[in-house]
Design an enzyme around this catalytic site. Structure first.
Site, PDB file in Angstrom:
ATOM      1  N   HIS A  69       0.851  -1.190   0.000  1.00  7.87           N
ATOM      2  CA  HIS A  69       0.000   0.000   0.000  1.00  7.87           C
ATOM      3  C   HIS A  69       0.884   1.236   0.000  1.00  7.87           C
ATOM      4  O   HIS A  69       2.019   1.220   0.494  1.00  7.87           O
ATOM      5  CB  HIS A  69      -0.929   0.000   1.222  1.00  7.87           C
ATOM      6  CG  HIS A  69      -1.942   1.087   1.175  1.00  7.87           C
ATOM      7  ND1 HIS A  69      -1.688   2.360   1.626  1.00  7.87           N
ATOM      8  CD2 HIS A  69      -3.213   1.100   0.702  1.00  7.87           C
ATOM      9  CE1 HIS A  69      -2.761   3.112   1.438  1.00  7.87           C
ATOM     10  NE2 HIS A  69      -3.695   2.376   0.880  1.00  7.87           N
ATOM     11  N   GLU A 117      -2.880   3.235  -7.436  1.00  8.41           N
ATOM     12  CA  GLU A 117      -3.289   4.285  -6.506  1.00  8.41           C
ATOM     13  C   GLU A 117      -2.250   5.410  -6.514  1.00  8.41           C
ATOM     14  O   GLU A 117      -1.260   5.335  -5.802  1.00  8.41           O
ATOM     15  CB  GLU A 117      -3.383   3.743  -5.083  1.00  8.41           C
ATOM     16  CG  GLU A 117      -4.494   2.771  -4.837  1.00  8.41           C
ATOM     17  CD  GLU A 117      -4.673   2.504  -3.352  1.00  8.41           C
ATOM     18  OE1 GLU A 117      -5.764   2.782  -2.844  1.00  8.41           O
ATOM     19  OE2 GLU A 117      -3.709   2.056  -2.712  1.00  8.41           O
ATOM     20  N   SER A 179     -11.122   6.506   2.995  1.00 11.68           N
ATOM     21  CA  SER A 179     -11.672   7.704   3.622  1.00 11.68           C
ATOM     22  C   SER A 179     -13.102   7.983   3.202  1.00 11.68           C
ATOM     23  O   SER A 179     -13.885   8.516   3.991  1.00 11.68           O
ATOM     24  CB  SER A 179     -10.793   8.928   3.333  1.00 11.68           C
ATOM     25  OG  SER A 179     -10.635   9.113   1.944  1.00 11.68           O
TER      26      SER A 179
END
Length: 199
Positions: A69, A117, A179
């Site tokens: 990540h 990402e 989020s």
């Protein structure tokens, strides 16, 4: 939030997973939601204080694990070791990467899925599918050039059903987000909106 995710998955038939911190894996898994570890290390049983053993998260109820990540970057050799450790423990894997070039490299390691990402969009209000659609289509192409069986997800700024729809239009098989749900006043309502285009 985990119970809301479990309920939305059951009601919609859409695959929804939650990736809590390690200490909460068992409690989250007990809700019945698909549960993912946030990370596993490229280690085996032995003297590894401070590391996360894949078998431990599997025993706690995890179905899979994220690897690499943006908030926990690894070297390529360690990503490979983590993928192998997860497979040894029977965990599915999603390997994250910043850009299409990295997507191609990590796809070669044989994970179940990869996720593009861009770090600058993580936690923001603009979806990667809107801010930089080419990064999603290029990531899909980069993965397909290496292994067409590896699913491609996109993450960063995903917060609505429209974002999920846009990601699918660009070739993504799924999305990663945090989020958009974690900070919501009503996580269930946000989850229902997210899965709406898929039902």
């Amino acid at each position: 939030m985990a119970q809301a995710a479990a309920d939305v998955a059951d009601d919609s038939g859409v695959r929804v997973g939650v990736a809590p911190q390690d200490a909460d894996l068992e409690a989250v898994a007990e809700t019945g939601v698909e549960t993912w570890a946030q990370h596993v290390d490229p280690i085996d049983y032995g003297s590894n204080t401070g590391h996360t053993l894949a078998e431990t998260v599997a025993e706690a109820g995890a179905d899979g694990t994220l690897i690499n990540h943006s908030e926990n970057r690894l070297k390529l050799a360690d990503i490979d070791g983590s993928v192998q450790a997860a497979e040894r423990a029977g965990l599915e894997t999603i390997v994250c990467a910043n850009n299409p070039e990295q997507i191609g490299a990590v796809t070669a390691l044989g994970p179940d899925a990869v996720a593009v990402e861009p770090p600058e969009l993580i936690g923001g209000d603009v979806s990667v599918a809107t801010a930089d659609p080419d990064i999603v289509t290029d990531a899909v192409e980069a993965a397909a050039n290496v292994d067409e069986d590896v699913d491609v997800f996109c993450g960063a700024g995903i917060s609505s059903g429209d974002d999920v729809d846009a990601a699918g239009d660009l070739g993504a098989s799924g999305v990663l987000l945090a989020s958009g749900v974690a900070k919501a006043d009503d996580p269930r309502a946000v989850l229902e909106d997210l899965v709406d285009p898929l039902v």
